[in-house]
Scaffold this active site. Structure first.
Site, PDB file in Angstrom:
ATOM      1  N   ARG A 175       0.844  -1.116   0.138  1.00  0.00           N
ATOM      2  CA  ARG A 175       0.107  -0.081   0.099  1.00  0.00           C
ATOM      3  C   ARG A 175       0.927   1.371  -0.234  1.00  0.00           C
ATOM      4  NH1 ARG A 175      -3.685  -0.981   5.217  1.00  0.00           N
ATOM      5  NH2 ARG A 175      -1.562  -1.471   5.936  1.00  0.00           N
ATOM      6  N   ASP A 235       5.537  -6.225  -3.161  1.00  0.00           N
ATOM      7  CA  ASP A 235       4.892  -7.450  -2.470  1.00  0.00           C
ATOM      8  C   ASP A 235       6.107  -8.493  -2.380  1.00  0.00           C
ATOM      9  OD1 ASP A 235       3.243  -9.753  -2.132  1.00  0.00           O
ATOM     10  OD2 ASP A 235       2.070  -9.329  -3.812  1.00  0.00           O
ATOM     11  N   PRO A 278       8.228 -10.997  19.285  1.00  0.00           N
ATOM     12  CA  PRO A 278       7.285 -10.059  20.243  1.00  0.00           C
ATOM     13  C   PRO A 278       6.227 -10.972  20.581  1.00  0.00           C
ATOM     14  CG  PRO A 278       7.542  -8.898  17.869  1.00  0.00           C
ATOM     15  CD  PRO A 278       8.310 -10.302  17.807  1.00  0.00           C
ATOM     16  N   TYR A 310       0.690 -20.246  11.155  1.00  0.00           N
ATOM     17  CA  TYR A 310       1.171 -19.063  11.697  1.00  0.00           C
ATOM     18  C   TYR A 310       2.620 -19.261  12.711  1.00  0.00           C
ATOM     19  CZ  TYR A 310       2.209 -14.617  13.773  1.00  0.00           C
ATOM     20  OH  TYR A 310       2.963 -13.454  14.356  1.00  0.00           O
TER      21      TYR A 310
END
Length: 245
Positions: free
Chosen positions: A29, A50, A173, A143
């Site tokens: 974006r 991308d 994180p 994931y």
């Protein structure tokens, strides 16, 4: 910086700009990147990318102005989670998208820029992993597996890069709010996304940006192999035991 349009990526860009770096902000974006550029001027170069597309990476690299091509710090931040269904109920395309972005994309971008760092005998690669790559949880299936790849790939890079002067760090994180992570994971369901963080006092993107900036600020003789960062409110739980009813 990949995935620079929001969340960790945007915060890390802002932090590096404050430290005097020139920043290449890459994302699919462009509008958020152009907004960043409008506030920071020539110190920030927005580029369309991308990470899943090898041709997109090659085109971006080729398009860089000559004086932007010597990358000192590469932050592989682009990544996402899709869905929390159990593996036997998961959408196969979600698995493919996570693997293409979190695994293939990270590997492709690294492959594109690593040889230049080795040739210059300096550089730092920061891979944004996750505690999900180490600690399993229901619905984390692919994931978590992609983030386990990030951890092992980072270690293996270190093994290959011994003696080159190029450093590699895996930042992992835990629960972090104020990003698009859960909104993406729950396919735009704001109520479900907000519920993940309600009353939890999670990390914020600036905490991760501060961690990455600290790693980058260390002398070239110091390599931080991995940094695991959780909010104080997050910790470990007991292993699940299934009992007869």
């Amino acid at each position: 910086m990949t995935g620079a349009s929001a969340g960790f990526g945007r915060a890390i860009c802002e932090r590096f700009l404050r430290d005097g770096y020139r920043v290449i902000a890459a994302a699919r974006r462009m509008e958020p990147l152009l907004e960043l550029q409008s506030r920071h001027g020539e110190a920030l170069l927005p580029v369309s990318l991308d990470v899943r597309d090898e041709q997109s990476i090659a085109a971006m690299k080729e398009s860089l102005p000559v004086h932007w091509r010597d990358i000192d710090v590469l932050v592989n931040n682009a990544g996402l989670a899709l869905g929390t269904e159990k593996a036997q109920e998961a959408v196969l395309q979600d698995w493919r998208t996570m693997i293409d972005t979190n695994v293939t994309g990270l590997a492709l971008v690294t492959h594109a820029f690593l040889p230049g760092m080795v040739a210059r005998k300096r550089g730092l690669i920061v891979n944004i992993g996750s505690v999900a790559g180490k600690y399993p949880y229901p619905g984390g299936n692919v994931y978590g597996a992609t983030k386990a790849f990030v951890a092992q790939f980072s270690r293996n890079l270190r093994a290959d890069l011994a003696g080159t002067g190029v450093r590699v760090t895996d930042v992992q994180p835990g629960l972090c709010g104020d990003t698009e992570f859960s909104l993406t994971r729950y396919r735009g369901d704001r109520q479900k996304a907000d519920a993940v963080y309600a009353g939890a006092h999670p990390l914020v993107p600036e905490d991760i940006a501060e961690t990455v900036a600290w790693v980058a600020s260390l002398p070239p003789r110091v390599n931080v192999n991995a940094v695991e960062v959780m909010p104080t409110s997050q910790s470990f739980t007991a292993l699940t035991i299934t009992r007869d009813q």
